[in-house]
Design an enzyme around this catalytic site. Structure first.
Site, PDB file in Angstrom:
ATOM      1  N   ASP A 169      12.343 -64.413 -30.114  1.00 54.67           N
ATOM      2  CA  ASP A 169      11.303 -64.193 -29.106  1.00 54.67           C
ATOM      3  C   ASP A 169       9.997 -63.746 -29.761  1.00 54.67           C
ATOM      4  O   ASP A 169      10.012 -63.063 -30.784  1.00 54.67           O
ATOM      5  CB  ASP A 169      11.785 -63.117 -28.115  1.00 54.67           C
ATOM      6  CG  ASP A 169      10.955 -63.111 -26.834  1.00 54.67           C
ATOM      7  OD1 ASP A 169      10.155 -64.048 -26.629  1.00 54.67           O
ATOM      8  OD2 ASP A 169      11.106 -62.166 -26.045  1.00 54.67           O
ATOM      9  N   ARG A 219       3.247 -64.616 -28.369  1.00 47.78           N
ATOM     10  CA  ARG A 219       2.446 -63.414 -28.641  1.00 47.78           C
ATOM     11  C   ARG A 219       1.925 -63.416 -30.078  1.00 47.78           C
ATOM     12  O   ARG A 219       0.798 -63.001 -30.342  1.00 47.78           O
ATOM     13  CB  ARG A 219       3.282 -62.148 -28.381  1.00 47.78           C
ATOM     14  CG  ARG A 219       3.233 -61.733 -26.920  1.00 47.78           C
ATOM     15  CD  ARG A 219       4.353 -60.789 -26.594  1.00 47.78           C
ATOM     16  NE  ARG A 219       5.625 -61.493 -26.529  1.00 47.78           N
ATOM     17  CZ  ARG A 219       6.806 -60.892 -26.557  1.00 47.78           C
ATOM     18  NH1 ARG A 219       6.887 -59.583 -26.683  1.00 47.78           N
ATOM     19  NH2 ARG A 219       7.905 -61.598 -26.458  1.00 47.78           N
ATOM     20  N   GLU A 223      15.877 -71.967 -18.326  1.00 49.76           N
ATOM     21  CA  GLU A 223      14.640 -71.509 -17.675  1.00 49.76           C
ATOM     22  C   GLU A 223      13.390 -72.044 -18.386  1.00 49.76           C
ATOM     23  O   GLU A 223      12.334 -72.181 -17.771  1.00 49.76           O
ATOM     24  CB  GLU A 223      14.592 -69.968 -17.647  1.00 49.76           C
ATOM     25  CG  GLU A 223      15.598 -69.323 -16.702  1.00 49.76           C
ATOM     26  CD  GLU A 223      17.037 -69.346 -17.198  1.00 49.76           C
ATOM     27  OE1 GLU A 223      17.244 -69.471 -18.429  1.00 49.76           O
ATOM     28  OE2 GLU A 223      17.956 -69.278 -16.362  1.00 49.76           O
ATOM     29  N   ASN A 224      13.516 -72.347 -19.690  1.00 50.99           N
ATOM     30  CA  ASN A 224      12.355 -72.840 -20.441  1.00 50.99           C
ATOM     31  C   ASN A 224      11.841 -74.187 -19.932  1.00 50.99           C
ATOM     32  O   ASN A 224      10.698 -74.565 -20.206  1.00 50.99           O
ATOM     33  CB  ASN A 224      12.665 -72.949 -21.950  1.00 50.99           C
ATOM     34  CG  ASN A 224      12.713 -71.613 -22.657  1.00 50.99           C
ATOM     35  OD1 ASN A 224      13.382 -71.449 -23.676  1.00 50.99           O
ATOM     36  ND2 ASN A 224      11.999 -70.609 -22.128  1.00 50.99           N
ATOM     37  N   ARG A 276      16.236 -57.247 -23.446  1.00 50.24           N
ATOM     38  CA  ARG A 276      17.055 -57.842 -22.389  1.00 50.24           C
ATOM     39  C   ARG A 276      17.831 -59.032 -22.953  1.00 50.24           C
ATOM     40  O   ARG A 276      17.545 -59.505 -24.042  1.00 50.24           O
ATOM     41  CB  ARG A 276      16.210 -58.223 -21.174  1.00 50.24           C
ATOM     42  CG  ARG A 276      15.041 -59.107 -21.480  1.00 50.24           C
ATOM     43  CD  ARG A 276      14.262 -59.523 -20.231  1.00 50.24           C
ATOM     44  NE  ARG A 276      13.054 -60.208 -20.648  1.00 50.24           N
ATOM     45  CZ  ARG A 276      11.866 -59.624 -20.800  1.00 50.24           C
ATOM     46  NH1 ARG A 276      11.708 -58.357 -20.510  1.00 50.24           N
ATOM     47  NH2 ARG A 276      10.844 -60.321 -21.229  1.00 50.24           N
ATOM     48  N   SER A 332      18.475 -62.072 -21.125  1.00 50.65           N
ATOM     49  CA  SER A 332      17.898 -63.352 -20.694  1.00 50.65           C
ATOM     50  C   SER A 332      18.911 -64.494 -20.595  1.00 50.65           C
ATOM     51  O   SER A 332      18.683 -65.592 -21.120  1.00 50.65           O
ATOM     52  CB  SER A 332      16.751 -63.754 -21.626  1.00 50.65           C
ATOM     53  OG  SER A 332      15.743 -62.784 -21.601  1.00 50.65           O
TER      54      SER A 332
HETATM   55  C1  FPP Z   1      10.317 -67.605 -27.708  1.00 55.19           C
HETATM   56  O1  FPP Z   1       8.973 -67.321 -27.904  1.00 55.19           O
HETATM   57  C2  FPP Z   1      10.775 -68.779 -28.390  1.00 55.19           C
HETATM   58  C3  FPP Z   1      11.168 -69.939 -27.775  1.00 55.19           C
HETATM   59  C4  FPP Z   1      11.110 -70.177 -26.343  1.00 55.19           C
HETATM   60  C5  FPP Z   1      11.688 -71.068 -28.500  1.00 55.19           C
HETATM   61  C6  FPP Z   1      12.185 -70.835 -29.882  1.00 55.19           C
HETATM   62  C7  FPP Z   1      11.782 -72.024 -30.623  1.00 55.19           C
HETATM   63  C8  FPP Z   1      11.517 -72.073 -31.940  1.00 55.19           C
HETATM   64  C9  FPP Z   1      11.698 -70.924 -32.845  1.00 55.19           C
HETATM   65  C10 FPP Z   1      10.996 -73.297 -32.543  1.00 55.19           C
HETATM   66  C11 FPP Z   1      11.870 -74.509 -32.463  1.00 55.19           C
HETATM   67  C12 FPP Z   1      13.312 -74.265 -32.712  1.00 55.19           C
HETATM   68  C13 FPP Z   1      14.131 -75.001 -33.481  1.00 55.19           C
HETATM   69  C14 FPP Z   1      15.564 -74.662 -33.524  1.00 55.19           C
HETATM   70  C15 FPP Z   1      13.670 -76.106 -34.308  1.00 55.19           C
HETATM   71  P1  FPP Z   1       8.044 -67.254 -26.619  1.00 55.19           P
HETATM   72  O2  FPP Z   1       7.337 -68.556 -26.531  1.00 55.19           O
HETATM   73  O3  FPP Z   1       8.847 -66.878 -25.433  1.00 55.19           O
HETATM   74  O4  FPP Z   1       7.089 -66.099 -27.047  1.00 55.19           O
HETATM   75  P2  FPP Z   1       6.344 -65.071 -26.076  1.00 55.19           P
HETATM   76  O5  FPP Z   1       7.399 -64.315 -25.337  1.00 55.19           O
HETATM   77  O6  FPP Z   1       5.592 -64.218 -27.045  1.00 55.19           O
HETATM   78  O7  FPP Z   1       5.446 -65.879 -25.185  1.00 55.19           O
END
Ligand code: FPP
Length: 245
Positions: A20, A24, A67-68, A194, A196
């Site tokens: 996560d 940010r 959810e993504n 959390r 999630s």
């Molecule tokens: C959370 O950061 C991360 C994700 C939703 C995706 C994770 C993906 C990667 C690390 C890149 C691709 C993965 C692979 C396996 C090639 P966020 O976007 O929720 O960050 P935030 O909470 O700061 O907005």
């Protein structure tokens, strides 16, 4: 290479990570979110190589949740594109480190190109034995539990299974994680504390470790720190300290 001297022999068999903080990280640096995700793929390599060096047998990464799908279309496309390019690029790392790729989640929901690439790498690495890397893609724990209950209900309805024989093992068999052991250590980066909708059944006895580090900054040494922290915990599984010693 990681300096493993401080570690004892109690290496967690299964480590799961909620990666996560990509967004940010990017915002802090004045970049688009996509740059954070791109840098996040480098941290994936750090975590995978680090886990293999430490001797962790199973590493599960939460790469894309059910959810993504609700994120802006462009961001979803970026994540899927990064998945495809990482798979193409990292197959070498997987083979070199004798790592088997696995995926958990509703893979049918993935775009055709991503699914095809994923299944190809899974097939090519299927005999690798050193570590299993499971990518949670279009994964949601509640969706997994609903699927499990539906499949078991059908077996009961068709008299293949009697309700009183439903136990933990039967449930485990129907989960996406059917060939994986329970999670020993769950790590979440970025300071959020959390779960999630991640591996709700499988983390029943997991140790939880939260770090402020944003995922793109996560390094092998951060993984080592999490494992060292894990090794200081006493896992009692409901028993008393005295019973354990
Ligand atoms: C959370 O950061 C991360 C994700 C939703 C995706 C994770 C993906 C990667 C690390 C890149 C691709 C993965 C692979 C396996 C090639 P966020 O976007 O929720 O960050 P935030 O909470 O700061 O907005």
């Amino acid at each position: 290479m990681i300096n493993k001297e401080q570690l004892n022999s109690n290496i967690p068999e299964h480590v799961a990570i909620i990666m996560d903080g990509n967004g940010r990280w990017a915002k802090k640096k004045g970049f688009f979110r996509a740059v954070g995700h791109e840098k996040g793929t480098k941290a994936v390599r750090e975590a995978v190589e680090g886990a293999a060096e430490i001797g962790i047998k199973h590493l599960t990464l939460y790469a894309f949740s059910t959810e993504n799908w609700n994120r802006p279309k462009l961001e979803v496309e970026t994540l899927m594109r990064l998945l495809v390019s990482s798979l193409k690029k990292e197959i070498k790392t997987l083979q070199k480190n004798n790592i088997r790729l696995n995926a958990i989640g509703n893979l049918q929901a993935l775009p055709e190109k991503a699914r095809k690439e994923l299944l190809e790498v899974i097939e090519k690495t299927k005999d690798n034995k050193h570590m299993t890397l499971s990518l949670a893609l279009s994964y949601g724990s509640r969706e997994e539990l609903i699927k499990t209950i539906q499949e078991i209900s059908i077996k009961v309805k068709n008299n293949v299974l009697s309700p009183h024989l439903i136990n933990e093992a039967v449930i485990n068999e129907h989960l996406y994680t059917k060939n994986l052991p329970d999670v020993d250590l769950l790590i979440r980066t970025s300071g959020e504390q959390r779960i999630s909708n991640f591996l709700l059944w499988q983390i029943a006895y997991a140790e939880l470790y939260f770090t402020e580090i944003l995922w793109p900054d996560f390094k092998k040494t951060d993984l080592l720190e999490a494992i060292l922290n894990y090794q200081q915990r006493e896992r009692r599984f409901g028993k008393t300290s005295e019973q354990l010693s």
